[in-house]
Design an enzyme around this catalytic site. Structure first.
Site, mmCIF file in Angstrom:
data_model
loop_
_atom_site.group_PDB
_atom_site.id
_atom_site.type_symbol
_atom_site.label_atom_id
_atom_site.label_comp_id
_atom_site.label_asym_id
_atom_site.label_seq_id
_atom_site.Cartn_x
_atom_site.Cartn_y
_atom_site.Cartn_z
ATOM 1 C CE LYS A 43 -2.129 -0.829 3.909
ATOM 2 N NZ LYS A 43 -1.583 -2.126 4.341
ATOM 3 N NE ARG A 100 -4.249 -1.162 9.923
ATOM 4 C CZ ARG A 100 -3.244 -0.719 9.181
ATOM 5 N NH1 ARG A 100 -3.305 0.455 8.593
ATOM 6 N NH2 ARG A 100 -2.170 -1.447 9.025
ATOM 7 N NE ARG A 118 7.739 -2.731 5.881
ATOM 8 C CZ ARG A 118 6.433 -2.450 5.916
ATOM 9 N NH1 ARG A 118 5.797 -2.083 4.814
ATOM 10 N NH2 ARG A 118 5.768 -2.574 7.045
ATOM 11 N NE ARG A 137 6.493 -0.381 9.928
ATOM 12 C CZ ARG A 137 5.353 -0.342 9.230
ATOM 13 N NH1 ARG A 137 5.313 0.272 8.063
ATOM 14 N NH2 ARG A 137 4.272 -0.920 9.689
ATOM 15 N NE ARG A 179 2.259 -4.807 10.862
ATOM 16 C CZ ARG A 179 3.323 -4.579 10.091
ATOM 17 N NH1 ARG A 179 4.494 -5.080 10.426
ATOM 18 N NH2 ARG A 179 3.203 -3.871 9.003
HETATM 19 P P1 ADP Z 1 0.888 -1.913 7.663
HETATM 20 O O1 ADP Z 1 -0.284 -1.665 6.768
HETATM 21 O O2 ADP Z 1 2.076 -2.391 6.919
HETATM 22 O O3 ADP Z 1 0.551 -2.735 8.883
HETATM 23 P P2 ADP Z 1 0.848 0.848 8.628
HETATM 24 O O4 ADP Z 1 2.035 1.712 8.580
HETATM 25 O O5 ADP Z 1 -0.320 1.199 7.776
HETATM 26 O O6 ADP Z 1 1.415 -0.577 8.291
HETATM 27 O O7 ADP Z 1 0.323 0.726 10.137
HETATM 28 C C1 ADP Z 1 1.179 0.390 11.203
HETATM 29 C C2 ADP Z 1 0.370 0.244 12.489
HETATM 30 O O8 ADP Z 1 -0.253 1.516 12.826
HETATM 31 C C3 ADP Z 1 -0.801 -0.736 12.435
HETATM 32 O O9 ADP Z 1 -0.386 -2.072 12.692
HETATM 33 C C4 ADP Z 1 -1.722 -0.181 13.524
HETATM 34 O O10 ADP Z 1 -1.283 -0.553 14.811
HETATM 35 C C5 ADP Z 1 -1.541 1.317 13.405
HETATM 36 N N1 ADP Z 1 -2.567 1.910 12.504
HETATM 37 C C6 ADP Z 1 -2.334 2.433 11.265
HETATM 38 N N2 ADP Z 1 -3.485 2.861 10.702
HETATM 39 C C7 ADP Z 1 -4.473 2.593 11.604
HETATM 40 C C8 ADP Z 1 -5.885 2.761 11.632
HETATM 41 N N3 ADP Z 1 -6.543 3.297 10.577
HETATM 42 N N4 ADP Z 1 -6.564 2.374 12.737
HETATM 43 C C9 ADP Z 1 -5.939 1.826 13.776
HETATM 44 N N5 ADP Z 1 -4.623 1.612 13.828
HETATM 45 C C10 ADP Z 1 -3.883 1.981 12.771
#
Ligand code: ADP
Ligand code: ZN
Length: 220
Positions: free
Chosen positions: A17, A92, A131, A164, A175
């Site tokens: 994404k 999400r 990554r 990360r 996750r």
């Molecule tokens: P990825 O999609 O690779 O898991 P992101 O950078 O989008 O990574 O998100 C990292 C973390 O940030 C998620 O695992 C979650 O804990 C938190 N997070 C991100 N976006 C949201 C959201 N819309 N609602 C709740 N938690 C979020």
């Protein structure tokens, strides 16, 4: 001139994404809004929001909606979003998606398309554990495909690359579970609204970009 595009990019963690959102943001000249990047920058600057978010993120759970929704609402109200935006990592949960619909309605607008980048769990686990990211400019590299990742220095800004904390194998598995339980239902939600387009996320990033350009009617 591009027409205005209001897009959501969906997909499991590690489906690509962020990578695709950065490319599209440049191509379409519209802001890339990544809730994950916003949380990480707050964690880095040790803000109260960062301290709160970190506990959830490090365990692979979601940050509570009360926190996340307010951030997105403020961001979407900024003037640069008038010409469109790419949401990456939000919504999400079904609740977040319903809230987003209401937020956009209040702003007198709606989504144009939701792009789901599809990739299986096995590929994702391999990808995420390899990554490496730039803590300064958020550039993303991969040990398997990038000399820069192996060298460990960001080619855009010169910062030292890091892994990360939530890319450790255990957290990646959590996750993925969170994704399947809470985020995957959004695929049917947006399919029901006639907004969903699926693209493949198991090949190279360039393959996925080509598919996305095709569905958006863009040329290279
Ligand atoms: P990825 O999609 O690779 O898991 P992101 O950078 O989008 O990574 O998100 C990292 C973390 O940030 C998620 O695992 C979650 O804990 C938190 N997070 C991100 N976006 C949201 C959201 N819309 N609602 C709740 N938690 C979020
Ligand atoms: Zn960098």
């Amino acid at each position: 001139m591009q027409s205005i595009m209001r897009l959501v990019i969906l997909g499991a963690p590690g489906a690509g994404k962020g990578t695709q959102a950065v490319i599209l943001s440049k191509k379409l000249q519209i802001p890339h809004i990544s809730t994950g990047d916003i949380f990480r920058s707050n964690i880095k600057n040790e803000t109260p929001l960062g301290k709160l978010a970190k506990q959830y993120i490090d365990s692979g759970a979601l940050v509570p909606d009360e926190v996340t929704v307010g951030i997105v609402k403020d961001r979407l109200a900024e003037p640069d979003c008038i010409n469109g935006f790419i949401l990456d990592g939000f919504p999400r949960t079904i609740r977040q998606a319903e809230t987003l619909d209401r937020m956009l309605e209040e702003l007198g607008t709606k989504l144009d398309m939701v792009i789901d980048i599809e990739a299986g769990d096995d590929i994702i686990i391999k990808r995420l554990t390899g990554r490496r990211v730039c803590p300064e400019c958020t550039a993303i590299y991969h040990l398997r495909t990038s000399e820069t990742a192996r060298r460990g220095i960001c080619e855009k800004c010169g910062a030292k690359l890091i892994q990360r904390e939530d890319d450790s194998e255990e957290t990646v598995k959590n996750r993925l579970k969170t994704y399947h339980d809470q985020t995957e239902p959004l695929i049917s939600y947006y399919e029901g609204k006639g907004l969903l387009v699926r693209v493949g996320g198991e090949g190279s990033a360039a393959d996925t970009t080509a598919e996305i350009y095709q569905v958006l009617g863009l040329t290279e």
